[in-house]
Write a protein that holds these residues in place. Structure first.
Motif, PDB file in Angstrom:
ATOM      1  N   HIS A 127      -0.406   2.696   7.351  1.00  0.00           N
ATOM      2  CA  HIS A 127       1.045   2.518   7.181  1.00  0.00           C
ATOM      3  C   HIS A 127       1.365   1.988   5.787  1.00  0.00           C
ATOM      4  CE1 HIS A 127       2.823   3.572  11.050  1.00  0.00           C
ATOM      5  NE2 HIS A 127       1.702   3.121  11.581  1.00  0.00           N
ATOM      6  N   LEU A 128       0.548   1.078   5.297  1.00  0.00           N
ATOM      7  CA  LEU A 128       0.769   0.552   3.950  1.00  0.00           C
ATOM      8  C   LEU A 128       0.556   1.652   2.907  1.00  0.00           C
ATOM      9  CD1 LEU A 128       1.567  -1.936   2.358  1.00  0.00           C
ATOM     10  CD2 LEU A 128      -0.837  -2.635   2.359  1.00  0.00           C
ATOM     11  N   ALA A 129      -0.433   2.501   3.115  1.00  0.00           N
ATOM     12  CA  ALA A 129      -0.645   3.639   2.210  1.00  0.00           C
ATOM     13  C   ALA A 129       0.572   4.547   2.201  1.00  0.00           C
ATOM     14  CB  ALA A 129      -1.888   4.422   2.631  1.00  0.00           C
ATOM     15  N   LEU A 130       1.181   4.768   3.353  1.00  0.00           N
ATOM     16  CA  LEU A 130       2.389   5.600   3.425  1.00  0.00           C
ATOM     17  C   LEU A 130       3.553   4.955   2.678  1.00  0.00           C
ATOM     18  CD1 LEU A 130       2.071   6.722   7.145  1.00  0.00           C
ATOM     19  CD2 LEU A 130       1.819   8.181   5.109  1.00  0.00           C
ATOM     20  N   VAL A 131       3.680   3.654   2.797  1.00  0.00           N
ATOM     21  CA  VAL A 131       4.725   2.933   2.047  1.00  0.00           C
ATOM     22  C   VAL A 131       4.485   3.104   0.556  1.00  0.00           C
ATOM     23  CG1 VAL A 131       5.616   0.633   1.453  1.00  0.00           C
ATOM     24  CG2 VAL A 131       5.252   1.249   3.855  1.00  0.00           C
ATOM     25  N   TYR A 132       3.255   2.884   0.135  1.00  0.00           N
ATOM     26  CA  TYR A 132       2.933   3.008  -1.290  1.00  0.00           C
ATOM     27  C   TYR A 132       3.171   4.432  -1.789  1.00  0.00           C
ATOM     28  CZ  TYR A 132       0.743  -1.638  -1.221  1.00  0.00           C
ATOM     29  OH  TYR A 132       0.496  -2.987  -1.123  1.00  0.00           O
ATOM     30  N   SER A 133       2.839   5.422  -0.976  1.00  0.00           N
ATOM     31  CA  SER A 133       3.073   6.813  -1.363  1.00  0.00           C
ATOM     32  C   SER A 133       4.553   7.088  -1.576  1.00  0.00           C
ATOM     33  CB  SER A 133       2.538   7.767  -0.291  1.00  0.00           C
ATOM     34  OG  SER A 133       1.144   7.749  -0.264  1.00  0.00           O
ATOM     35  N   LYS A 134       5.373   6.583  -0.661  1.00  0.00           N
ATOM     36  CA  LYS A 134       6.816   6.823  -0.759  1.00  0.00           C
ATOM     37  C   LYS A 134       7.468   6.067  -1.899  1.00  0.00           C
ATOM     38  CE  LYS A 134       7.899   8.363   3.796  1.00  0.00           C
ATOM     39  NZ  LYS A 134       9.122   8.843   4.366  1.00  0.00           N
ATOM     40  N   THR A 135       6.825   5.016  -2.375  1.00  0.00           N
ATOM     41  CA  THR A 135       7.407   4.224  -3.461  1.00  0.00           C
ATOM     42  C   THR A 135       6.755   4.530  -4.807  1.00  0.00           C
ATOM     43  OG1 THR A 135       5.959   2.347  -2.938  1.00  0.00           O
ATOM     44  CG2 THR A 135       8.164   2.351  -1.938  1.00  0.00           C
ATOM     45  N   GLY A 136       5.971   5.608  -4.848  1.00  0.00           N
ATOM     46  CA  GLY A 136       5.389   6.046  -6.113  1.00  0.00           C
ATOM     47  C   GLY A 136       4.177   5.272  -6.581  1.00  0.00           C
ATOM     48  N   ARG A 137       3.580   4.512  -5.704  1.00  0.00           N
ATOM     49  CA  ARG A 137       2.394   3.729  -6.067  1.00  0.00           C
ATOM     50  C   ARG A 137       1.151   4.467  -5.595  1.00  0.00           C
ATOM     51  NH1 ARG A 137       3.929  -2.131  -3.916  1.00  0.00           N
ATOM     52  NH2 ARG A 137       1.823  -2.567  -4.659  1.00  0.00           N
ATOM     53  N   SER A 138       0.894   5.615  -6.207  1.00  0.00           N
ATOM     54  CA  SER A 138      -0.163   6.506  -5.725  1.00  0.00           C
ATOM     55  C   SER A 138      -1.556   5.888  -5.815  1.00  0.00           C
ATOM     56  CB  SER A 138      -0.112   7.839  -6.456  1.00  0.00           C
ATOM     57  OG  SER A 138      -0.242   7.651  -7.838  1.00  0.00           O
ATOM     58  N   GLU A 139      -1.807   5.102  -6.834  1.00  0.00           N
ATOM     59  CA  GLU A 139      -3.127   4.474  -6.957  1.00  0.00           C
ATOM     60  C   GLU A 139      -3.358   3.474  -5.823  1.00  0.00           C
ATOM     61  OE1 GLU A 139      -5.373   1.693 -10.154  1.00  0.00           O
ATOM     62  OE2 GLU A 139      -4.387   3.480 -10.970  1.00  0.00           O
ATOM     63  N   ASP A 140      -2.340   2.673  -5.520  1.00  0.00           N
ATOM     64  CA  ASP A 140      -2.436   1.726  -4.405  1.00  0.00           C
ATOM     65  C   ASP A 140      -2.580   2.471  -3.080  1.00  0.00           C
ATOM     66  OD1 ASP A 140      -2.228  -0.505  -6.065  1.00  0.00           O
ATOM     67  OD2 ASP A 140      -0.045  -0.558  -5.906  1.00  0.00           O
ATOM     68  N   ALA A 141      -1.825   3.547  -2.923  1.00  0.00           N
ATOM     69  CA  ALA A 141      -1.899   4.348  -1.701  1.00  0.00           C
ATOM     70  C   ALA A 141      -3.307   4.904  -1.516  1.00  0.00           C
ATOM     71  CB  ALA A 141      -0.873   5.476  -1.739  1.00  0.00           C
ATOM     72  N   SER A 142      -3.860   5.436  -2.584  1.00  0.00           N
ATOM     73  CA  SER A 142      -5.207   6.001  -2.526  1.00  0.00           C
ATOM     74  C   SER A 142      -6.230   4.946  -2.121  1.00  0.00           C
ATOM     75  CB  SER A 142      -5.563   6.601  -3.883  1.00  0.00           C
ATOM     76  OG  SER A 142      -6.848   7.134  -3.858  1.00  0.00           O
ATOM     77  N   SER A 143      -6.094   3.765  -2.642  1.00  0.00           N
ATOM     78  CA  SER A 143      -6.997   2.670  -2.307  1.00  0.00           C
ATOM     79  C   SER A 143      -6.899   2.314  -0.820  1.00  0.00           C
ATOM     80  CB  SER A 143      -6.657   1.452  -3.170  1.00  0.00           C
ATOM     81  OG  SER A 143      -7.452   0.359  -2.818  1.00  0.00           O
ATOM     82  N   MET A 144      -5.673   2.249  -0.298  1.00  0.00           N
ATOM     83  CA  MET A 144      -5.484   1.931   1.120  1.00  0.00           C
ATOM     84  C   MET A 144      -6.061   3.036   2.007  1.00  0.00           C
ATOM     85  SD  MET A 144      -4.060  -1.037   1.215  1.00  0.00           S
ATOM     86  CE  MET A 144      -4.839  -1.447  -0.338  1.00  0.00           C
ATOM     87  N   TRP A 145      -5.863   4.306   1.624  1.00  0.00           N
ATOM     88  CA  TRP A 145      -6.420   5.429   2.386  1.00  0.00           C
ATOM     89  C   TRP A 145      -7.947   5.327   2.446  1.00  0.00           C
ATOM     90  CZ3 TRP A 145      -3.558   7.906   5.578  1.00  0.00           C
ATOM     91  CH2 TRP A 145      -2.241   8.244   5.283  1.00  0.00           C
ATOM     92  N   ARG A 146      -8.567   5.056   1.299  1.00  0.00           N
ATOM     93  CA  ARG A 146     -10.034   4.963   1.260  1.00  0.00           C
ATOM     94  C   ARG A 146     -10.537   3.818   2.140  1.00  0.00           C
ATOM     95  NH1 ARG A 146      -9.154   6.085  -4.233  1.00  0.00           N
ATOM     96  NH2 ARG A 146      -9.404   3.892  -4.757  1.00  0.00           N
ATOM     97  N   TRP A 147      -9.861   2.683   2.059  1.00  0.00           N
ATOM     98  CA  TRP A 147     -10.261   1.525   2.851  1.00  0.00           C
ATOM     99  C   TRP A 147     -10.110   1.832   4.342  1.00  0.00           C
ATOM    100  CZ3 TRP A 147      -7.482  -3.890   2.468  1.00  0.00           C
ATOM    101  CH2 TRP A 147      -8.255  -4.854   3.125  1.00  0.00           C
ATOM    102  N   ALA A 148      -8.989   2.425   4.731  1.00  0.00           N
ATOM    103  CA  ALA A 148      -8.759   2.771   6.135  1.00  0.00           C
ATOM    104  C   ALA A 148      -9.813   3.769   6.620  1.00  0.00           C
ATOM    105  CB  ALA A 148      -7.359   3.345   6.325  1.00  0.00           C
ATOM    106  N   HIS A 149     -10.098   4.766   5.809  1.00  0.00           N
ATOM    107  CA  HIS A 149     -11.092   5.775   6.172  1.00  0.00           C
ATOM    108  C   HIS A 149     -12.472   5.140   6.360  1.00  0.00           C
ATOM    109  CE1 HIS A 149     -13.061   9.638   6.439  1.00  0.00           C
ATOM    110  NE2 HIS A 149     -13.907   9.243   5.505  1.00  0.00           N
ATOM    111  N   ALA A 150     -12.831   4.255   5.453  1.00  0.00           N
ATOM    112  CA  ALA A 150     -14.123   3.581   5.551  1.00  0.00           C
ATOM    113  C   ALA A 150     -14.215   2.766   6.840  1.00  0.00           C
ATOM    114  CB  ALA A 150     -14.343   2.681   4.341  1.00  0.00           C
ATOM    115  N   LEU A 151     -13.128   2.092   7.209  1.00  0.00           N
ATOM    116  CA  LEU A 151     -13.132   1.304   8.446  1.00  0.00           C
ATOM    117  C   LEU A 151     -13.219   2.198   9.675  1.00  0.00           C
ATOM    118  CD1 LEU A 151     -10.479  -1.425   7.618  1.00  0.00           C
ATOM    119  CD2 LEU A 151     -12.950  -1.749   7.866  1.00  0.00           C
TER     120      LEU A 151
END
Length: 102
Positions: free
Chosen positions: A74-98
């Motif tokens: 959900h945080l990655a989606l927020v970051y994506s919608k607010t133009g914070r693609s690097e932060d979004a990518s980091s959250m996606w990777r962390w979620a995927h790893a978990l």
């Protein structure tokens, strides 16, 4: 309407969305250490376009329970919608790893 999380489906029945938000905020007021309540609030706010508030709630959820991949998504989606693609990518990777147990 129902909210899905890793422990199952939580039905909101016929309650209005504003009533759900009020209820979850009351829960947080009485138990501010409840990571799941913060997660529900954040995902609710994100789905209603309240991205700044959603970010705050999701970050709080993760401060209380850092290994919650659902909150990370959900945080990655927020970051994506607010133009914070690097932060979004980091959250996606962390979620995927978990989720993959790595």
């Amino acid at each position: 309407m129902a909210i899905s999380d890793r422990s199952g489906i939580h039905s909101l029945g016929s309650r209005s969305m504003s009533e759900f938000e009020r209820m979850i905020r009351e829960r947080i007021e009485y138990t501010p250490e409840d990571a799941r309540a913060w997660y529900y609030l954040g995902s609710f706010l994100r789905s209603h376009g309240k991205l700044e508030e959603a970010e705050e709630a999701l970050v709080m959820s993760l401060e209380l329970e850092a290994l919650n991949p659902d909150a990370l998504v959900h945080l990655a989606l927020v970051y994506s919608k607010t133009g914070r693609s690097e932060d979004a990518s980091s959250m996606w990777r962390w979620a995927h790893a978990l989720k993959c147990g790595r």
